[in-house]
Design an enzyme around this catalytic site. Structure first.
Site, PDB file in Angstrom:
ATOM      1  NE  ARG A 171      -3.286   0.196   3.024  1.00 21.87           N
ATOM      2  CZ  ARG A 171      -4.507   0.557   2.650  1.00 21.87           C
ATOM      3  NH1 ARG A 171      -5.232  -0.228   1.904  1.00 21.87           N
ATOM      4  NH2 ARG A 171      -5.015   1.710   3.049  1.00 21.87           N
ATOM      5  NE  ARG A 175       6.013   8.132  -4.850  1.00 22.45           N
ATOM      6  CZ  ARG A 175       5.169   8.587  -3.921  1.00 22.45           C
ATOM      7  NH1 ARG A 175       5.618   9.321  -2.920  1.00 22.45           N
ATOM      8  NH2 ARG A 175       3.883   8.332  -4.013  1.00 22.45           N
ATOM      9  NE  ARG A 248      -4.424  -4.643  16.476  1.00 24.35           N
ATOM     10  CZ  ARG A 248      -4.299  -4.729  17.797  1.00 24.35           C
ATOM     11  NH1 ARG A 248      -5.131  -5.469  18.496  1.00 24.35           N
ATOM     12  NH2 ARG A 248      -3.299  -4.103  18.411  1.00 24.35           N
ATOM     13  NE  ARG A 279      -3.731   6.456  11.132  1.00 24.90           N
ATOM     14  CZ  ARG A 279      -4.141   5.882  10.000  1.00 24.90           C
ATOM     15  NH1 ARG A 279      -3.341   5.804   8.957  1.00 24.90           N
ATOM     16  NH2 ARG A 279      -5.354   5.385   9.896  1.00 24.90           N
ATOM     17  CD  GLU A 302      -5.828   6.581  13.597  1.00 27.70           C
ATOM     18  OE1 GLU A 302      -5.622   5.401  13.227  1.00 27.70           O
ATOM     19  OE2 GLU A 302      -6.066   7.505  12.815  1.00 27.70           O
ATOM     20  CE1 TYR A 348      -6.172  -1.250   5.138  1.00 32.40           C
ATOM     21  CE2 TYR A 348      -4.291  -2.741   5.168  1.00 32.40           C
ATOM     22  CZ  TYR A 348      -4.864  -1.537   5.504  1.00 32.40           C
ATOM     23  OH  TYR A 348      -4.130  -0.605   6.191  1.00 32.40           O
ATOM     24  CG  ASP A 350      -7.641   2.486   0.375  1.00 35.52           C
ATOM     25  OD1 ASP A 350      -7.658   2.656   1.603  1.00 35.52           O
ATOM     26  OD2 ASP A 350      -6.605   2.230  -0.265  1.00 35.52           O
TER      27      ASP A 350
HETATM   28  P1  FAD Z   1     -18.496   0.483   6.444  1.00 35.59           P
HETATM   29  O1  FAD Z   1     -18.135   1.911   6.220  1.00 35.59           O
HETATM   30  O2  FAD Z   1     -17.897  -0.205   7.621  1.00 35.59           O
HETATM   31  O3  FAD Z   1     -20.095   0.398   6.539  1.00 35.59           O
HETATM   32  C1  FAD Z   1     -20.757  -0.761   6.952  1.00 35.59           C
HETATM   33  C2  FAD Z   1     -21.986  -0.313   7.732  1.00 35.59           C
HETATM   34  O4  FAD Z   1     -22.790  -1.458   8.051  1.00 35.59           O
HETATM   35  C3  FAD Z   1     -21.622   0.328   9.061  1.00 35.59           C
HETATM   36  O5  FAD Z   1     -22.236   1.604   9.155  1.00 35.59           O
HETATM   37  C4  FAD Z   1     -22.184  -0.634  10.094  1.00 35.59           C
HETATM   38  O6  FAD Z   1     -22.668   0.015  11.264  1.00 35.59           O
HETATM   39  C5  FAD Z   1     -23.306  -1.284   9.320  1.00 35.59           C
HETATM   40  N1  FAD Z   1     -23.684  -2.600   9.853  1.00 35.59           N
HETATM   41  C6  FAD Z   1     -22.851  -3.635  10.123  1.00 35.59           C
HETATM   42  N2  FAD Z   1     -23.552  -4.677  10.617  1.00 35.59           N
HETATM   43  C7  FAD Z   1     -24.858  -4.285  10.669  1.00 35.59           C
HETATM   44  C8  FAD Z   1     -26.042  -4.912  11.106  1.00 35.59           C
HETATM   45  N3  FAD Z   1     -26.047  -6.141  11.637  1.00 35.59           N
HETATM   46  N4  FAD Z   1     -27.218  -4.234  10.998  1.00 35.59           N
HETATM   47  C9  FAD Z   1     -27.240  -2.968  10.492  1.00 35.59           C
HETATM   48  N5  FAD Z   1     -26.131  -2.331  10.088  1.00 35.59           N
HETATM   49  C10 FAD Z   1     -24.943  -2.971  10.165  1.00 35.59           C
HETATM   50  N6  FAD Z   1     -10.272   4.500   2.894  1.00 35.59           N
HETATM   51  C11 FAD Z   1      -9.765   5.443   2.066  1.00 35.59           C
HETATM   52  O7  FAD Z   1     -10.047   5.430   0.858  1.00 35.59           O
HETATM   53  N7  FAD Z   1      -8.942   6.435   2.542  1.00 35.59           N
HETATM   54  C12 FAD Z   1      -8.601   6.534   3.860  1.00 35.59           C
HETATM   55  O8  FAD Z   1      -7.862   7.444   4.249  1.00 35.59           O
HETATM   56  C13 FAD Z   1      -9.131   5.548   4.758  1.00 35.59           C
HETATM   57  N8  FAD Z   1      -8.800   5.579   6.056  1.00 35.59           N
HETATM   58  C14 FAD Z   1      -9.352   4.647   6.916  1.00 35.59           C
HETATM   59  C15 FAD Z   1      -9.034   4.724   8.272  1.00 35.59           C
HETATM   60  C16 FAD Z   1      -9.579   3.807   9.168  1.00 35.59           C
HETATM   61  C17 FAD Z   1      -9.227   3.896  10.627  1.00 35.59           C
HETATM   62  C18 FAD Z   1     -10.446   2.782   8.685  1.00 35.59           C
HETATM   63  C19 FAD Z   1     -11.029   1.786   9.631  1.00 35.59           C
HETATM   64  C20 FAD Z   1     -10.746   2.689   7.328  1.00 35.59           C
HETATM   65  C21 FAD Z   1     -10.213   3.620   6.438  1.00 35.59           C
HETATM   66  N9  FAD Z   1     -10.514   3.591   5.084  1.00 35.59           N
HETATM   67  C22 FAD Z   1      -9.987   4.533   4.231  1.00 35.59           C
HETATM   68  C23 FAD Z   1     -11.373   2.518   4.519  1.00 35.59           C
HETATM   69  C24 FAD Z   1     -12.849   2.946   4.441  1.00 35.59           C
HETATM   70  O9  FAD Z   1     -13.332   3.237   5.729  1.00 35.59           O
HETATM   71  C25 FAD Z   1     -13.635   1.794   3.833  1.00 35.59           C
HETATM   72  O10 FAD Z   1     -13.123   1.404   2.591  1.00 35.59           O
HETATM   73  C26 FAD Z   1     -15.124   2.112   3.644  1.00 35.59           C
HETATM   74  O11 FAD Z   1     -15.640   2.937   4.645  1.00 35.59           O
HETATM   75  C27 FAD Z   1     -15.871   0.802   3.629  1.00 35.59           C
HETATM   76  O12 FAD Z   1     -17.239   1.025   3.346  1.00 35.59           O
HETATM   77  P2  FAD Z   1     -18.250  -0.162   3.621  1.00 35.59           P
HETATM   78  O13 FAD Z   1     -19.592   0.317   3.207  1.00 35.59           O
HETATM   79  O14 FAD Z   1     -17.734  -1.413   3.038  1.00 35.59           O
HETATM   80  O15 FAD Z   1     -18.177  -0.412   5.199  1.00 35.59           O
HETATM   81  N1  UDP Z   2       3.115   1.130   7.925  1.00 37.38           N
HETATM   82  C1  UDP Z   2       4.250   1.189   8.693  1.00 37.38           C
HETATM   83  N2  UDP Z   2       4.745   2.413   9.030  1.00 37.38           N
HETATM   84  C2  UDP Z   2       4.153   3.564   8.671  1.00 37.38           C
HETATM   85  C3  UDP Z   2       2.996   3.504   7.891  1.00 37.38           C
HETATM   86  C4  UDP Z   2       2.483   2.261   7.535  1.00 37.38           C
HETATM   87  O1  UDP Z   2       4.792   0.167   9.062  1.00 37.38           O
HETATM   88  O2  UDP Z   2       4.656   4.662   9.024  1.00 37.38           O
HETATM   89  C5  UDP Z   2       2.606  -0.215   7.533  1.00 37.38           C
HETATM   90  C6  UDP Z   2       1.679  -0.803   8.607  1.00 37.38           C
HETATM   91  O3  UDP Z   2       1.813  -2.210   8.600  1.00 37.38           O
HETATM   92  C7  UDP Z   2       0.322  -0.363   8.098  1.00 37.38           C
HETATM   93  C8  UDP Z   2       0.484  -0.558   6.601  1.00 37.38           C
HETATM   94  O4  UDP Z   2       1.835  -0.133   6.343  1.00 37.38           O
HETATM   95  O5  UDP Z   2      -0.715  -1.155   8.648  1.00 37.38           O
HETATM   96  C9  UDP Z   2      -0.486   0.213   5.725  1.00 37.38           C
HETATM   97  O6  UDP Z   2      -0.391   1.591   6.052  1.00 37.38           O
HETATM   98  P1  UDP Z   2      -1.570   2.615   5.714  1.00 37.38           P
HETATM   99  O7  UDP Z   2      -1.075   3.988   6.048  1.00 37.38           O
HETATM  100  O8  UDP Z   2      -2.046   2.367   4.343  1.00 37.38           O
HETATM  101  O9  UDP Z   2      -2.685   2.166   6.769  1.00 37.38           O
HETATM  102  P2  UDP Z   2      -4.188   2.676   7.022  1.00 37.38           P
HETATM  103  O10 UDP Z   2      -4.258   4.135   6.631  1.00 37.38           O
HETATM  104  O11 UDP Z   2      -5.073   1.786   6.209  1.00 37.38           O
HETATM  105  O12 UDP Z   2      -4.364   2.481   8.498  1.00 37.38           O
END
Ligand code: FAD
Ligand code: UDP
Length: 369
Positions: A171, A175, A248, A279, A302, A348, A350
């Site tokens: 991910r 560079r 996780r 972070r 976090e 995993y 985005d």
């Molecule tokens: P979710 O957003 O998880 O939606 C699923 C929904 O279903 C939830 O609202 C949940 O409450 C609901 N649900 C589950 N079970 C039930 C049930 N039994 N009954 C009713 N409702 C239910 N992506 C990026 O592109 N850029 C980023 O910078 C980025 N940062 C992230 C940082 C974190 C900490 C996390 C956890 C994810 C991040 N992502 C990021 C990924 C992004 O959050 C997901 O790709 C996206 O939100 C997934 O959408 P989804 O609809 O699959 O799931």
């Molecule tokens: N990672 C790391 N050091 C960093 C940033 C990322 O080791 O400073 C590794 C770590 O295993 C992380 C993975 O790269 O879970 C993916 O990072 P990303 O920033 O894409 O994670 P997310 O934003 O999805 O939490």
């Protein structure tokens, strides 16, 4: 009676509901939380006027112009480009690993060509890197791995990096230029006003029940529609009959400060294993164009953790892959249920990948009808 009951109002559910409603279908979305948006939910904090991402920082990025155009039909995006710093051993470095990181770490003044050769000299022969640790070492060598990746990864995933899939580390780009943008994706930005205006538009006119857990009245919801679209955790759907998948989670600690600027950047990673958080997010930096409108600042630390009620990241160890393949078989036997999104696909993903997956699913159904 509905054509579809969609379980979950995250990106998969909201895009799916929007598209099928547009195609004239009757759709109901049920969501167990008290808000739409899934993990992309964000809100304006009235005290500081800062948009807060409740479930961690969400930066929109995609290599796909179609998805970018699709998103831009629901919101205007600013020109934010994601640049991250990392604190390792008390020093601040550029992340992902680029020429600035390499030169600073080794106290050198290498050119891009020299840095390529230099890295090669550090990298041991690993013909087919089979896990995160081997993959990382095959890209940057053991010293950079130990400093910037190992500790962070152990904190984030709570397991041996040698057990994690190699794709997790790819991910991050590596560079040998000074290009320090976190993502390679051509299109990136933050939605003006946060993510909620997007979800409000996606779900306009769609029947919606918040604070409603599918599993509390599973048979009832099934009786309401021909097809269920399920976006929750896949193992939960099948009552964990083949075992629990490893997920996780993260605990977010929010602190408001009267300071103008806490860290000077939206995200500072903490590479050292003894620092308990991975972070710190300072969200005001996502909106440079309106940064002067905020009062003070907000920082969010976090702390990765296990929380069965908040599954965020699929850990995807070998044992999980075996369990997942059983659930996938069960899924293919399940009639009139579409499984989609990060939780139901155990991927995993985005945001752009989830949106793309929902649009493809709608296309597939259109072909079948
Ligand atoms: P979710 O957003 O998880 O939606 C699923 C929904 O279903 C939830 O609202 C949940 O409450 C609901 N649900 C589950 N079970 C039930 C049930 N039994 N009954 C009713 N409702 C239910 N992506 C990026 O592109 N850029 C980023 O910078 C980025 N940062 C992230 C940082 C974190 C900490 C996390 C956890 C994810 C991040 N992502 C990021 C990924 C992004 O959050 C997901 O790709 C996206 O939100 C997934 O959408 P989804 O609809 O699959 O799931
Ligand atoms: N990672 C790391 N050091 C960093 C940033 C990322 O080791 O400073 C590794 C770590 O295993 C992380 C993975 O790269 O879970 C993916 O990072 P990303 O920033 O894409 O994670 P997310 O934003 O999805 O939490």
């Amino acid at each position: 009676m509905y054509d579809f009951v969609v379980v979950g109002a995250g990106f998969f559910g909201a895009v799916f509901a929007h598209e099928v409603q547009k195609a004239g279908k009757r759709v109901l979305v049920i969501e167990k939380r008290d808000h739409i948006g899934g993990n992309c939910y964000s809100y304006d904090d009235p005290e500081t006027n800062i948009n807060i991402h409740k479930y961690g920082p969400h930066i929109f990025h995609t290599p796909d112009k179609k998805i970018w155009d699709y998103m831009n039909s629901f919101a205007d995006f600013n020109h934010y480009q994601h640049r991250v710093l990392t604190n390792a051993g008390g020093r601040i470095y550029s992340m992902p690993i680029n020429l600035a990181t390499i030169n600073q770490f080794y106290n050198l003044t290498l050119t891009p060509g020299e840095a390529g050769e230099f890295l090669k000299s550090k990298i041991p022969a690993i013909p087919t890197p089979a896990n995160l640790e081997e993959k990382a070492i095959s890209l940057i060598g053991p010293e950079l791995y130990e400093t910037f990746i190992k500790g962070y990864t152990i904190k984030q995933w709570d397991c041996d990096p040698g057990d994690l899939p190699a794709e997790v580390i790819t991910r991050l780009p590596v560079r040998t230029s000074y290009d320090n943008i976190y993502y390679n994706d051509h299109y990136q930005g933050m939605p003006i006003g946060g993510y909620m205006p997007i979800f409000t538009k996606l779900l306009e006119g769609v029947s919606l029940e918040l604070k409603t857990d599918f599993f509390e009245k599973r048979d009832y919801w099934r009786s309401l529609a021909r097809t269920i679209v399920y976006t929750g955790p896949i193992d939960r759907y099948f009552d964990y009959r083949y075992g629990k998948l490893r997920w996780r989670s993260v605990r977010f600690e929010i602190e408001k400060m009267s300071l103008e600027d806490y860290q000077g950047v939206s995200i500072m990673n903490y590479a050292d294993q003894q620092v308990p958080y991975t972070r710190i997010l300072e969200p005001k930096h996502f909106y440079r164009e309106s940064i002067n409108l905020s009062r003070g600042t907000v920082v969010i630390r976090e702390y990765p953790c296990d929380d069965p009620d908040e599954p965020y990241y699929p850990v995807n160890l070998k044992a999980d892959q075996a369990i997942l393949s059983e659930y996938q078989k069960a899924q293919s036997q399940e009639k009139n249920v579409v499984f989609g999104g990060r939780l139901a696909e155990y991927k995993y993903y985005d945001m752009y990948q989830v949106i793309s997956s929902a649009l493809k699913q709608v296309e597939k159904l259109r072909e079948m009808i």
